[in-house]
Design a protein around this motif. Structure first.
Motif, PDB file in Angstrom:
ATOM      1  N   SER A   1       4.437   8.618   7.065  1.00 16.33           N
ATOM      2  CA  SER A   1       3.359   9.203   7.869  1.00 16.33           C
ATOM      3  C   SER A   1       2.092   8.364   7.775  1.00 16.33           C
ATOM      4  O   SER A   1       1.404   8.143   8.788  1.00 16.33           O
ATOM      5  CB  SER A   1       3.056  10.629   7.415  1.00 16.33           C
ATOM      6  OG  SER A   1       4.129  11.473   7.739  1.00 16.33           O
TER       7      SER A   1
ATOM      8  N   LYS B   1       7.289   0.689   5.863  1.00 18.56           N
ATOM      9  CA  LYS B   1       7.905   1.795   6.600  1.00 18.56           C
ATOM     10  C   LYS B   1       9.407   1.554   6.752  1.00 18.56           C
ATOM     11  O   LYS B   1      10.216   2.467   6.544  1.00 18.56           O
ATOM     12  CB  LYS B   1       7.232   1.942   7.967  1.00 18.56           C
ATOM     13  CG  LYS B   1       7.753   3.084   8.799  1.00 18.56           C
ATOM     14  CD  LYS B   1       6.993   3.212  10.118  1.00 18.56           C
ATOM     15  CE  LYS B   1       7.231   2.006  10.975  1.00 18.56           C
ATOM     16  NZ  LYS B   1       6.685   2.101  12.326  1.00 18.56           N
TER      17      LYS B   1
ATOM     18  N   ALA C   1       8.499  10.381   2.971  1.00 16.57           N
ATOM     19  CA  ALA C   1       8.015  10.952   4.233  1.00 16.57           C
ATOM     20  C   ALA C   1       6.494  10.827   4.334  1.00 16.57           C
ATOM     21  O   ALA C   1       5.968  10.475   5.393  1.00 16.57           O
ATOM     22  CB  ALA C   1       8.439  12.409   4.347  1.00 16.57           C
ATOM     23  N   ASN C   2       5.802  11.093   3.239  1.00 19.33           N
ATOM     24  CA  ASN C   2       4.337  10.980   3.242  1.00 19.33           C
ATOM     25  C   ASN C   2       3.894   9.543   3.487  1.00 19.33           C
ATOM     26  O   ASN C   2       2.945   9.299   4.247  1.00 19.33           O
ATOM     27  CB  ASN C   2       3.750  11.506   1.934  1.00 19.33           C
ATOM     28  CG  ASN C   2       3.849  13.007   1.810  1.00 19.33           C
ATOM     29  OD1 ASN C   2       3.989  13.720   2.797  1.00 19.33           O
ATOM     30  ND2 ASN C   2       3.786  13.496   0.584  1.00 19.33           N
TER      31      ASN C   2
ATOM     32  N   TRP D   1       0.081   6.395  10.752  1.00 20.41           N
ATOM     33  CA  TRP D   1      -1.360   6.541  10.949  1.00 20.41           C
ATOM     34  C   TRP D   1      -2.040   5.177  10.948  1.00 20.41           C
ATOM     35  O   TRP D   1      -2.905   4.920  11.786  1.00 20.41           O
ATOM     36  CB  TRP D   1      -1.977   7.439   9.864  1.00 20.41           C
ATOM     37  CG  TRP D   1      -3.430   7.627  10.074  1.00 20.41           C
ATOM     38  CD1 TRP D   1      -4.024   8.567  10.864  1.00 20.41           C
ATOM     39  CD2 TRP D   1      -4.494   6.824   9.544  1.00 20.41           C
ATOM     40  NE1 TRP D   1      -5.394   8.401  10.841  1.00 20.41           N
ATOM     41  CE2 TRP D   1      -5.701   7.341  10.033  1.00 20.41           C
ATOM     42  CE3 TRP D   1      -4.535   5.730   8.685  1.00 20.41           C
ATOM     43  CZ2 TRP D   1      -6.941   6.799   9.714  1.00 20.41           C
ATOM     44  CZ3 TRP D   1      -5.765   5.177   8.356  1.00 20.41           C
ATOM     45  CH2 TRP D   1      -6.948   5.713   8.873  1.00 20.41           C
TER      46      TRP D   1
END
Length: 135
Positions: free
Chosen positions: A90, A70, A86-87, A94
């Motif tokens: 995310s 990240k 971005a995915n 999670w």
């Protein structure tokens, strides 16, 4: 060949993508060792025993690896496409939330395994299978 020479050779031969895929494979394999037993267990006490028998350490290693990814994905020098970055960020968020859920004694290791497998497949250049994440 000494360990240092072996490590140096790996660094010269493997791409960062290969290294990431190898780390995902190792961590995912360790998660899979406990996933079914943990997620199928009805007793909170038994889940805590599974956590203490090594699953907790593996979960922490997984979340630390995702956290490093990240950080790299958020850096200015990252050359991945913005949408992919971005995915993946995310997904990292999670993974952090789902790890907290599992460490809290709830089911969800299988979802972490699925995400790791899908990302490792993508790093290997394979189209990942659809992921059914829990949580």
């Amino acid at each position: 060949m000494s360990i240092a020479a072996y490590k140096a050779t790996i660094r010269e031969v493997e791409t960062p993508r290969d290294i990431e895929r190898r780390i995902f494979a190792r961590i995912t394999s360790a998660l899979e060792t406990h996933a079914r037993a943990y997620d199928d267990e009805q007793s909170n006490l038994e889940r805590l025993e599974i956590l203490s028998s090594g699953l907790s350490a593996t979960l922490n290693e997984n979340v630390m690896f995702w956290s490093a990814l990240k950080h790299d994905l958020a850096s200015e020098g990252n050359q991945l496409a913005p949408e992919l970055r971005a995915n993946l960020i995310s997904l990292a968020l999670w993974v952090e939330r789902q790890t907290s859920v599992v460490l809290g004694g709830k089911r969800g290791v299988a979802g972490l395994v699925s995400i790791n497998r899908a990302v490792a497949a993508g790093l290997a250049g394979n189209a990942p299978r659809p992921v059914e994440a829990e949580g």
